[in-house]
Design an enzyme around this catalytic site. Structure first.
Site, PDB file in Angstrom:
ATOM      1  N   LYS A 160      -8.668   8.133  -5.252  1.00 32.76           N
ATOM      2  CA  LYS A 160      -9.267   7.918  -3.941  1.00 32.76           C
ATOM      3  C   LYS A 160      -8.450   8.613  -2.852  1.00 32.76           C
ATOM      4  CE  LYS A 160     -12.592   6.077  -5.827  1.00 32.76           C
ATOM      5  NZ  LYS A 160     -13.074   4.773  -6.141  1.00 32.76           N
TER       6      LYS A 160
ATOM      7  N   ARG B 145     -10.332  -3.753 -15.297  1.00 28.60           N
ATOM      8  CA  ARG B 145     -10.780  -2.367 -15.506  1.00 28.60           C
ATOM      9  C   ARG B 145     -10.316  -1.812 -16.840  1.00 28.60           C
ATOM     10  NH1 ARG B 145     -13.309   0.626 -10.995  1.00 28.60           N
ATOM     11  NH2 ARG B 145     -13.616  -0.968  -9.432  1.00 28.60           N
TER      12      ARG B 145
ATOM     13  N   SER C   2     -18.149   1.003  -4.388  1.00 28.85           N
ATOM     14  CA  SER C   2     -17.335   0.521  -5.497  1.00 28.85           C
ATOM     15  C   SER C   2     -18.012  -0.647  -6.209  1.00 28.85           C
ATOM     16  CB  SER C   2     -15.980   0.071  -4.967  1.00 28.85           C
ATOM     17  OG  SER C   2     -15.376   1.144  -4.285  1.00 28.85           O
TER      18      SER C   2
ATOM     19  N   CYS D 151     -20.768  -0.758  -7.862  1.00 30.73           N
ATOM     20  CA  CYS D 151     -22.217  -0.838  -7.646  1.00 30.73           C
ATOM     21  C   CYS D 151     -23.006   0.024  -8.634  1.00 30.73           C
ATOM     22  CB  CYS D 151     -22.560  -0.474  -6.209  1.00 30.73           C
ATOM     23  SG  CYS D 151     -22.001  -1.731  -5.051  1.00 30.73           S
TER      24      CYS D 151
ATOM     25  N   HIS E  81     -17.951  10.181  -3.114  1.00 26.87           N
ATOM     26  CA  HIS E  81     -17.818   9.052  -4.050  1.00 26.87           C
ATOM     27  C   HIS E  81     -19.090   8.986  -4.894  1.00 26.87           C
ATOM     28  CE1 HIS E  81     -16.862   4.451  -4.512  1.00 26.87           C
ATOM     29  NE2 HIS E  81     -16.341   5.144  -5.491  1.00 26.87           N
TER      30      HIS E  81
ATOM     31  N   ARG F 233      -8.140  -2.540  -4.455  1.00 30.43           N
ATOM     32  CA  ARG F 233      -7.725  -1.728  -3.310  1.00 30.43           C
ATOM     33  C   ARG F 233      -7.559  -2.609  -2.086  1.00 30.43           C
ATOM     34  NH1 ARG F 233     -11.381   0.729  -1.408  1.00 30.43           N
ATOM     35  NH2 ARG F 233     -13.037   0.267  -2.882  1.00 30.43           N
TER      36      ARG F 233
ATOM     37  N   TYR G 273      -1.823  -0.956  -8.164  1.00 26.09           N
ATOM     38  CA  TYR G 273      -3.245  -0.985  -8.523  1.00 26.09           C
ATOM     39  C   TYR G 273      -3.896   0.393  -8.403  1.00 26.09           C
ATOM     40  CZ  TYR G 273      -8.219  -1.401  -8.360  1.00 26.09           C
ATOM     41  OH  TYR G 273      -9.538  -1.180  -8.605  1.00 26.09           O
TER      42      TYR G 273
ATOM     43  N   ASP H 127     -17.368   8.901 -10.841  1.00 22.53           N
ATOM     44  CA  ASP H 127     -16.836   8.293  -9.612  1.00 22.53           C
ATOM     45  C   ASP H 127     -16.697   9.282  -8.456  1.00 22.53           C
ATOM     46  OD1 ASP H 127     -15.805   5.808  -8.457  1.00 22.53           O
ATOM     47  OD2 ASP H 127     -13.878   6.830  -8.332  1.00 22.53           O
TER      48      ASP H 127
HETATM   49  P1  GTP Z   1     -16.263   1.797  -9.137  1.00 22.48           P
HETATM   50  O1  GTP Z   1     -15.522   2.201 -10.360  1.00 22.48           O
HETATM   51  O2  GTP Z   1     -15.648   0.633  -8.433  1.00 22.48           O
HETATM   52  O3  GTP Z   1     -16.498   2.922  -8.182  1.00 22.48           O
HETATM   53  O4  GTP Z   1     -17.679   1.180  -9.624  1.00 22.48           O
HETATM   54  P2  GTP Z   1     -19.048   1.798 -10.186  1.00 22.48           P
HETATM   55  O5  GTP Z   1     -19.925   2.178  -9.040  1.00 22.48           O
HETATM   56  O6  GTP Z   1     -18.787   2.821 -11.215  1.00 22.48           O
HETATM   57  O7  GTP Z   1     -19.738   0.503 -10.839  1.00 22.48           O
HETATM   58  P3  GTP Z   1     -19.997   0.133 -12.376  1.00 22.48           P
HETATM   59  O8  GTP Z   1     -20.969   1.052 -13.040  1.00 22.48           O
HETATM   60  O9  GTP Z   1     -18.701  -0.077 -13.033  1.00 22.48           O
HETATM   61  O10 GTP Z   1     -20.722  -1.277 -12.201  1.00 22.48           O
HETATM   62  C1  GTP Z   1     -20.153  -2.357 -11.517  1.00 22.48           C
HETATM   63  C2  GTP Z   1     -20.803  -3.652 -11.910  1.00 22.48           C
HETATM   64  O11 GTP Z   1     -22.197  -3.606 -11.673  1.00 22.48           O
HETATM   65  C3  GTP Z   1     -20.628  -3.972 -13.390  1.00 22.48           C
HETATM   66  O12 GTP Z   1     -20.371  -5.335 -13.532  1.00 22.48           O
HETATM   67  C4  GTP Z   1     -21.964  -3.606 -13.988  1.00 22.48           C
HETATM   68  O13 GTP Z   1     -22.252  -4.378 -15.130  1.00 22.48           O
HETATM   69  C5  GTP Z   1     -22.940  -3.898 -12.847  1.00 22.48           C
HETATM   70  N1  GTP Z   1     -24.119  -2.999 -12.900  1.00 22.48           N
HETATM   71  C6  GTP Z   1     -24.115  -1.657 -13.081  1.00 22.48           C
HETATM   72  N2  GTP Z   1     -25.370  -1.151 -13.113  1.00 22.48           N
HETATM   73  C7  GTP Z   1     -26.203  -2.205 -12.944  1.00 22.48           C
HETATM   74  C8  GTP Z   1     -27.632  -2.334 -12.885  1.00 22.48           C
HETATM   75  O14 GTP Z   1     -28.397  -1.372 -12.992  1.00 22.48           O
HETATM   76  N3  GTP Z   1     -28.124  -3.584 -12.667  1.00 22.48           N
HETATM   77  C9  GTP Z   1     -27.301  -4.679 -12.526  1.00 22.48           C
HETATM   78  N4  GTP Z   1     -27.867  -5.862 -12.328  1.00 22.48           N
HETATM   79  N5  GTP Z   1     -25.947  -4.598 -12.591  1.00 22.48           N
HETATM   80  C10 GTP Z   1     -25.408  -3.379 -12.800  1.00 22.48           C
HETATM   81  C1  SPV Z   2     -13.393   2.007  -6.496  1.00 18.67           C
HETATM   82  O1  SPV Z   2     -12.911   0.989  -5.992  1.00 18.67           O
HETATM   83  O2  SPV Z   2     -14.341   2.633  -5.972  1.00 18.67           O
HETATM   84  C2  SPV Z   2     -12.878   2.495  -7.781  1.00 18.67           C
HETATM   85  C3  SPV Z   2     -11.678   1.883  -8.317  1.00 18.67           C
HETATM   86  O3  SPV Z   2     -13.411   3.442  -8.343  1.00 18.67           O
HETATM   87  S1  SPV Z   2     -10.274   2.467  -7.488  1.00 18.67           S
HETATM   88  O4  SPV Z   2      -9.792   3.649  -8.209  1.00 18.67           O
HETATM   89  O5  SPV Z   2      -9.294   1.425  -7.525  1.00 18.67           O
HETATM   90  O6  SPV Z   2     -10.593   2.834  -6.137  1.00 18.67           O
HETATM   91 MN    MN Z   3     -15.125   4.239  -7.188  1.00 22.47          MN
END
Ligand code: GTP
Ligand code: SPV
Ligand code: MN
Length: 595
Positions: A215, A376, A257, A259, A235, A78, A206, A284
């Site tokens: 979003k 992704r 994002s 996290c 979110h 983004r 993207y 999400d």
């Molecule tokens: P968006 O789709 O961008 O909104 O992200 P999200 O909040 O769904 O994050 P996601 O669960 O995809 O995790 C993002 C990154 O953080 C990945 O590389 C995961 O492996 C890592 N991660 C997720 N949960 C944990 C955790 O509990 N501990 C650690 N150390 N890393 C984590």
């Molecule tokens: C984020 O960035 O929080 C995502 C991926 O979930 S996107 O849809 O590109 O915003």
């Molecule tokens: Mn997100």
């Protein structure tokens, strides 16, 4: 083949037909395809995308129905600096959003859109956000010249004829106009017009910039609609946690994002927590409304996951690995010689002759990543082995706890419960998190990210907080509010808490708090667990490590409050006075050492 209306001719929305015609006059496509959402249509589009090189068919024996997309290397995340909220006044957008006057934005993008689809196909994509027919669902239509977007929308939303039927002859739908142009970053703009229920996005293919349902509509426009209509678009993941007695409670959690939302939403309980089970409602976005019973209810408006690939492994997220076995699109990951996918943190040795996300030969240990850090997967929710049986419930699920979390190497404890709704809103409003690869720009810089909505609140942040505070009086049993941080680090740089499936232990403590089973330890900010209150069965963690993870340190929080004060000052008079007052009280108690 140009068509003015969908093939089955059941569309009665004149407003839709007129808007499509108007968009076609502007962009001059060679063809118009109205997407009906059928599987035959999907197969045809997949075939065309492979033929034109937009998608690469992966090994169909190993990953049936799976494809790889390589984006333009300048278009991988983004782009917040070119994302605008175009309200009549700059004040409505507030200082945390980029603002452009609506007529200026329309004029500027109109010039870029003139003739922009010449020789190309225009896809008309009607979609529903939320269960079809739900009183809480909303309809959008995206017009795009990207077949990748069309195919992705088919996974991410309830797309096609069902949306047209639900729309009927209404003119009430979100109008999203998207054109990739030439992917020149200089001509990349994502503009939101809340008053017109309209989004214009140019110059990027993207996810968050181009899948306008996500979003752009379900957060920026929907948060504005929610303020006007008395609900919240957030979110947040939504997860159901069933205890061994069979009682399921639902938790909604906002993390910025990349996290950890997807991971928490589908975690696999550690074996020692026998009898516990987790169900995903959403990963999400949550739309939260006060139900007739006075409780807060949440739906997931989406129909698919657009998840971060790196770090996803059979160990960290086995449920995700299972759902990626079929019918998924991968973007910017590495490709093995036998047509499979690979990324960093997959916990599988990379084969030799791996191609990186550019499609170039990749050298292990050469310092380059095979998969882009923000690579992704796009996969239907029905692929998820732990999908909640309530995901199609028209009114969603009742929420017992709201969680705010960030990625913090220091400062934020593993978990803390806010004293009440006001304190909880304060914790959400002032939370900080390190920037990630999900947005273009520097990674690892701590910034304030209120409610994980800094890039997504479609109106003035102060007014958004006021709306959050006002919700309390309308909810008879307000959810309890918590803060979490899975990412605190030891001095040697290692994570203090094992994370992933082990995070269930933290969710369990929250439920124990709600049930009045644990007292915790009060701090100036809220209640943290006594170490003995966290179920550590089957987990080896040194006591010092856990107490470090749980620590609330005065010095760190002084800096945190100073930074929160700067954010309040920047936002100015629209910050609700209750939050200001609480900030003053907490800051002075920290200064006087009365903590
Ligand atoms: P968006 O789709 O961008 O909104 O992200 P999200 O909040 O769904 O994050 P996601 O669960 O995809 O995790 C993002 C990154 O953080 C990945 O590389 C995961 O492996 C890592 N991660 C997720 N949960 C944990 C955790 O509990 N501990 C650690 N150390 N890393 C984590
Ligand atoms: C984020 O960035 O929080 C995502 C991926 O979930 S996107 O849809 O590109 O915003
Ligand atoms: Mn997100």
């Amino acid at each position: 083949m140009t068509s003015d209306s969908p093939a089955n001719n059941n569309v009665a929305s004149r407003a839709l037909v007129e808007w499509v015609a108007e968009s076609a006059r502007l962009t001059q496509p060679a063809n118009i395809v109205w997407c009906n959402g059928s599987s035959a249509e999907r197969e045809r589009l997949l075939g065309e995308a492979v033929k034109s090189g937009v998608l690469i068919r992966l090994n169909q024996r190993k990953r049936p129905g799976c494809y790889l997309h390589r984006s333009n290397p300048n278009d991988v995340a983004r782009t917040e600096q070119v994302t605008f909220v175009c309200t009549p006044s700059a004040h409505e957008a507030g200082v945390t959003n980029n603002w452009m006057a609506p007529d200026e934005a329309y004029r500027k993008l109109q010039k870029m859109l003139e003739g922009s689809m010449r020789g190309r196909t225009m896809y008309v994509i009607p979609y529903v956000m939320g269960p079809v027919g739900s009183p809480y669902a909303k309809i959008g239509v995206e017009i795009t010249d990207s077949i990748y977007v069309a195919l992705s929308m088919g996974i991410m939303t309830r797309m096609g004829d069902s949306a047209l039927s639900m729309l009927g002859d209404s003119d009430h739908f979100n109008r999203g106009l998207h054109c990739t142009l030439d992917l020149n970053p200089e001509r990349r703009f994502i503009c939101h017009f809340p008053q017109d229920n309209t989004i214009w996005s140019v110059g990027s293919g993207y996810g968050g910039n181009a899948l306008l349902s996500k979003k752009c509509f379900a957060l920026r426009i929907a948060s504005w609609l929610g303020r006007n209509e008395g609900w919240l678009a957030e979110h947040m993941l939504i997860v159901g946690v069933r205890n061994p007695e069979g009682h399921t409670r639902y938790i909604a959690a906002a993390f910025p994002s990349a996290c950890g939302k997807t991971n928490l939403a589908m975690l696999l309980p550690p074996p020692a927590l026998r009898g516990w089970k987790v169900f995903t409602v959403g990963d999400d976005i949550a739309w939260l409304r006060v139900g007739p019973d006075g409780r807060l209810w949440a739906i997931n408006p989406e129909n698919g996951y657009f998840g971060v690939a790196p770090g996803t492994s059979a160990r960290s997220n086995p449920n995700a690995m299972r759902m990626l076995g079929h019918d998924s699109i991968f973007t910017n990951v590495g490709m093995t010689p036998d047509g499979d996918v690979w990324w960093e943190g997959m916990d599988v040795e990379p084969p030799s002759d791996l191609l990186d996300w550019h499609g170039r030969k990749w050298q292990a240990g050469g310092g380059e990543r095979a998969a882009h850090p923000n690579s992704r997967f796009t996969t239907p929710i029905t692929n998820n082995p732990v999908l909640s049986p309530h995901v199609e419930d028209p009114c969603g699920v009742p929420i017992s706890a709201i969680v705010f979390g960030g990625r913090r190497a220091t400062t934020a404890p593993l978990v803390l419960e806010a004293k009440d709704w006001l304190h909880g809103v304060f914790i959400g409003a002032t939370m900080g998190s390190e920037t990630t690869a999900a947005a273009a720009g520097k990674v690892g810089v701590v910034r304030r990210d209120p409610m994980a909505m800094l890039p997504f609140a479609g109106y003035n942040m102060g007014d958004y907080w006021r709306h959050w505070l006002a919700m309390e009086s309308r909810i008879t049993e307000p959810p309890r509010i918590f803060m979490v941080n899975w990412f605190r680090k030891a001095d040697n740089g290692a994570f203090l808490w094992p994370g992933y499936g082990e995070n269930l232990r933290v969710l369990k403590w929250m439920l124990d708090r709600i049930d009045g089973q644990v007292a915790g330890r009060p701090t100036f900010l809220g209640t943290v667990p006594e170490p003995a209150e966290i179920d550590l069965s089957g987990l080896e963690i040194a006591p010092e490590q856990l107490s470090h993870a749980l620590a609330v340190k005065t010095g760190e929080w002084k800096a945190e409050m100073a930074s929160a004060g700067e954010l309040f000052d920047r936002i100015g008079p629209s910050v609700p006075e209750e939050l200001r007052r609480l900030h003053r009280e907490l800051s002075s108690s920290l200064e006087s050492g009365a903590t």
